[in-house]
Design an enzyme around this catalytic site. Structure first.
Site, PDB file in Angstrom:
ATOM      1  N   CYS A  48      29.842  53.315  71.750  1.00  0.00           N
ATOM      2  CA  CYS A  48      29.046  54.307  71.014  1.00  0.00           C
ATOM      3  C   CYS A  48      29.338  55.684  71.601  1.00  0.00           C
ATOM      4  O   CYS A  48      29.538  55.826  72.811  1.00  0.00           O
ATOM      5  CB  CYS A  48      27.533  54.132  71.104  1.00  0.00           C
ATOM      6  N   ARG A 102      35.066  55.260  70.573  1.00  0.00           N
ATOM      7  CA  ARG A 102      34.051  54.541  71.335  1.00  0.00           C
ATOM      8  C   ARG A 102      33.272  53.542  70.477  1.00  0.00           C
ATOM      9  O   ARG A 102      32.460  52.768  70.983  1.00  0.00           O
ATOM     10  CB  ARG A 102      33.066  55.532  71.953  1.00  0.00           C
ATOM     11  N   TRP A 146      28.859  51.324  68.058  1.00  0.00           N
ATOM     12  CA  TRP A 146      29.501  50.007  68.188  1.00  0.00           C
ATOM     13  C   TRP A 146      28.356  49.053  68.430  1.00  0.00           C
ATOM     14  O   TRP A 146      27.722  49.087  69.485  1.00  0.00           O
ATOM     15  CB  TRP A 146      30.477  50.015  69.363  1.00  0.00           C
ATOM     16  N   ASN A 166      23.474  54.953  73.819  1.00  0.00           N
ATOM     17  CA  ASN A 166      24.685  54.168  74.085  1.00  0.00           C
ATOM     18  C   ASN A 166      24.319  53.227  75.219  1.00  0.00           C
ATOM     19  O   ASN A 166      23.919  53.688  76.282  1.00  0.00           O
ATOM     20  CB  ASN A 166      25.806  55.138  74.492  1.00  0.00           C
ATOM     21  N   GLY A 167      24.431  51.912  74.988  1.00  0.00           N
ATOM     22  CA  GLY A 167      24.093  50.971  76.060  1.00  0.00           C
ATOM     23  C   GLY A 167      23.218  49.849  75.537  1.00  0.00           C
ATOM     24  O   GLY A 167      23.119  49.635  74.326  1.00  0.00           O
ATOM     25  N   GLU A 169      50.737  40.992  77.424  1.00  0.00           N
ATOM     26  CA  GLU A 169      50.366  42.303  76.882  1.00  0.00           C
ATOM     27  C   GLU A 169      50.904  42.474  75.447  1.00  0.00           C
ATOM     28  O   GLU A 169      50.210  42.998  74.570  1.00  0.00           O
ATOM     29  CB  GLU A 169      50.887  43.417  77.818  1.00  0.00           C
ATOM     30  N   LYS A 201      48.577  43.158  72.196  1.00  0.00           N
ATOM     31  CA  LYS A 201      48.754  44.319  71.313  1.00  0.00           C
ATOM     32  C   LYS A 201      48.820  43.862  69.859  1.00  0.00           C
ATOM     33  O   LYS A 201      48.226  44.471  68.988  1.00  0.00           O
ATOM     34  CB  LYS A 201      50.051  45.078  71.641  1.00  0.00           C
ATOM     35  N   GLU A 213      45.289  42.593  68.579  1.00  0.00           N
ATOM     36  CA  GLU A 213      44.192  43.535  68.394  1.00  0.00           C
ATOM     37  C   GLU A 213      44.399  44.512  67.247  1.00  0.00           C
ATOM     38  O   GLU A 213      43.423  44.957  66.659  1.00  0.00           O
ATOM     39  CB  GLU A 213      43.831  44.259  69.696  1.00  0.00           C
ATOM     40  N   HIS A 222      55.474  22.703  78.212  1.00  0.00           N
ATOM     41  CA  HIS A 222      54.270  21.941  78.573  1.00  0.00           C
ATOM     42  C   HIS A 222      53.201  22.027  77.493  1.00  0.00           C
ATOM     43  O   HIS A 222      52.031  21.775  77.771  1.00  0.00           O
ATOM     44  CB  HIS A 222      53.714  22.437  79.917  1.00  0.00           C
ATOM     45  N   LYS A 260      37.045  51.625  72.432  1.00  0.00           N
ATOM     46  CA  LYS A 260      37.943  52.038  73.504  1.00  0.00           C
ATOM     47  C   LYS A 260      37.339  51.821  74.873  1.00  0.00           C
ATOM     48  O   LYS A 260      38.018  51.517  75.834  1.00  0.00           O
ATOM     49  CB  LYS A 260      38.253  53.528  73.309  1.00  0.00           C
TER      50      LYS A 260
END
Ligand code: F6R
Length: 615
Positions: A2, A27, A75, A101-102, A488, A492, A495, A511, A610
């Site tokens: 947020c 955010r 968010w 925010n939180g 990584e 990428k 997401e 395996h 983010k």
């Protein structure tokens, strides 16, 4: 997560807040809202969706303006993203509005108590509970807004950055933080409030960063009063002069921030080692490492804590530290580490890696390690962030602001910093000869040019992306230093394109994952010349005989993999420990192009934010 923006001063608040919210959308971006006070009326407009949706709605709903306001981009944590759950939230009287925010962890108990006292709730959010708690305190204790916020916050368990406005005291905004960032831009006769400095950079470079458990009463034409929430003591405001500029946070002609940030990597890596790596004198100088050299050299082991992409950088660092400096390394997901009663001693050095410097799990892991007596070193990108301040010492990656939600230049600059530290420690411990050391520094300095070369494959990669954009699964394989790069690359792709992808050590394929391989499965194999090349070529043979589609990331001039693979993407040759800085580049571009071709929102992928300031 947020974003919070606020303004109090002589200008129109609306454009400042809207533009600020756009910069903070990284955010969170599932809903947005604004409250404006025009001198007599307090107007709130909010909507599910992005800031542009808010703008469209505002156009219809709010005609008058004002020079005091607060805005929010969300968010969701408590309550689905919809208009009602969006911020700002009113108190029952309609006098108070809040943005938050939180997470308020004890919101349910507080809510029940407030319901008993006659309060009615429209939303499912913890935030609406908080604003009504403040209202109730204000009424019961007969105090001003600032005091009511302070008393209420002392009853709250959780994390917050809040801004509260009370139309009965219209010349002030009260803000507070615990666990979520909050900055105040200090202009001439005006103040800006924001989750980071980007919304006010064009107006002022003077900023105050609130510390945890601090609150500020920001009054029009008056000084800011900062107090400790717990004991009410006054804090001297520390005004910092910011060095970043607006160009650094704008797209600069690129279609997306992510692409801009991918292309910025040669510059970002150079900025990160500049002033630290001196090839002529064959030294690496990082004051925070020099100052704590004894601790590093006496360490039984290094524990790296991080999340997501930063965790992948930590895995690369594990190979580098063990290989060059011969120090045992453990790499931990911060979220697991903090909850599993880990064994940490005073002889451990903990390195916390975080682009944002605000990741809640990493922050909690740091606090835990500190409480056990470990020395904690931070590797952060955002200057002045919570992690940068919470650690005993640290080194910044000088990547510049990373706005695209998918991390790119943060990853390569984290590896850069960690490689510099490993090399410095290797030299101090004598685990590297002086001629190898010199050679490594020489090669390090060539990396930015080699990244530029790797970027030249962009058009070729776009063509490959077009061939595979419609598949449902991808595998990524790599060995040694390039195993974390495979992880990584898969992250990428997941997401930003929402295609399922997994990364594996190449030899682990047999395996289990080999069962997935058929003619529809593209497999990205990092098969550069150094590092188990022949073994990886054998793995490629195994894929080939099962008809998998092979995209090889190879060293320039490679012949063997080219003969087997469906496609190859070349990167320049380098030393093995530096190879992740090059092999990562085509994987970033591949995921970027697939996502763009699929029409996805590359910079703001669904469900992500983010900066993850909640558990
Ligand atoms: C992936 C990504 C996330 C972050 C993770 C940690 O592209 O951006 O996985 O790497 O949330 O964030 P920081 O590094 O800010 O602690």
């Amino acid at each position: 997560m947020c974003g919070i923006v606020g303004y109090i001063g002589p200008r129109e608040a609306y454009p400042i807040i809207i533009e600020g919210l756009k910069r903070l959308e990284y955010r969170g971006y599932d809903s947005a809202g604004i409250a404006l006070f025009d001198g007599s009326e307090l107007k709130v407009c909010k909507t599910k969706g992005k800031v542009v949706d808010l703008e469209a709605k505002l156009y219809k709903e709010i005609s008058s303006n004002g020079s005091i306001g607060i805005g929010h981009t969300r968010w969701a944590t408590h309550g689905v993203p919809n208009d009602v759950n969006s911020h700002p939230h009113y108190s029952n009287s309609g006098n108070l509005v809040i943005i938050h925010n939180g997470i308020i962890e004890n919101y349910d108990a507080l809510r029940k108590e407030l319901i008993k006292r006659g309060y009615v709730f429209k939303s499912d959010t913890d935030t609406e509970v908080l604003v009504n708690l403040i209202e109730e305190v204000k009424k019961q204790e007969d105090v001003k807004l600032g005091k009511a916020v302070q008393i209420a916050l002392n009853q709250v368990v959780g994390a917050y950055a809040i801004a509260v406005f009370d139309k009965t005291q219209p010349n002030e905004i009260v803000i507070a933080r615990l666990g979520s960032p909050l900055a105040i831009g200090v202009g001439k006769d005006e103040f800006f409030i924001a989750s980071d400095a980007s919304p006010f950079l064009e107006y002022t470079k003077n900023a105050i960063y609130l510390e945890d458990e601090e609150m500020a009463i920001i009054r029009l034409n008056k000084d800011i009063k900062i107090r400790k929430i717990k004991d009410d003591s006054l804090v001297d405001p520390y005004v910092q002069a910011l060095k970043m500029n607006l160009d650094q946070i704008e797209k600069g002609g690129f279609e997306h921030f992510m692409l801009k940030e991918i292309y910025e990597q040669p510059r970002a890596i150079t900025d990160t080692y500049r002033g630290r790596l001196n090839r002529e004198e064959a030294i690496i100088k990082m004051s925070s490492v020099e100052d704590n050299m004894k601790k590093f050299l006496a360490a039984d082991r290094i524990i790296i804590v991080a999340c997501g992409t930063s965790w992948h950088a930590g895995l690369v660092a594990e190979y580098i530290f063990e290989d060059l400096a011969r120090i045992p390394v453990e790499v931990e997901y911060a979220s697991e580490f903090r909850y599993r009663n880990p064994i940490i001693t005073e002889k451990d050095v903990v390195i916390a890696i975080s682009q944002s410097g605000e990741t809640a799990d990493t922050l909690a892991a740091i606090k835990l390690a500190k409480s056990k007596g470990a020395f904690v070193f931070g590797v952060c990108n955002v200057v002045g962030s919570s992690i940068a301040r919470e650690t005993h010492a640290g080194a910044y990656t000088h990547a510049g602001p990373e706005i695209g939600v998918a991390s790119t230049k943060a990853f390569t600059t984290q590896i850069t910093v960690l490689s510099l530290i490993a090399l410095r420690l290797a030299r101090a411990k004598g685990t590297i000869s002086s001629s190898d050391f010199r050679q490594h520094l020489l090669e390090f300095e060539m990396i930015p040019k080699k990244v530029e070369k790797a970027l030249e494959a962009d058009e070729h990669i776009k063509k490959i992306a077009n061939i595979y954009k419609d598949v449902h699964n991808f595998l990524y394989l790599g060995r040694g230093y390039n195993f974390p790069v495979a992880l990584e690359g898969a992250l990428k792709l997941k997401e930003i394109s929402y295609i399922h992808a997994e990364g594996y050590p190449a030899a682990e394929m047999k395996h289990g994952p080999i069962a997935l391989i058929d003619e529809n499965m593209p497999i990205v194999v990092i098969a550069t010349k150094k590092g188990h090349y022949e073994k990886v070529v054998s793995n490629i043979q195994e894929i080939k005989s099962r008809k998998g589609k092979i995209i090889g990331i190879v060293t320039e001039g490679d012949v063997d993999v080219r003969a087997l693979a469906d496609h190859v993407i070349e990167v320049p040759e380098t030393l093995e420990f530096l190879s992740p800085l090059l092999t990562t580049i085509p994987l970033q571009l591949l995921s970027y192009h697939i996502a763009v071709l699929l029409g996805k929102n590359v910079d703001q992928p669904r469900n992500l934010a983010k900066s993850v300031t909640v558990e």
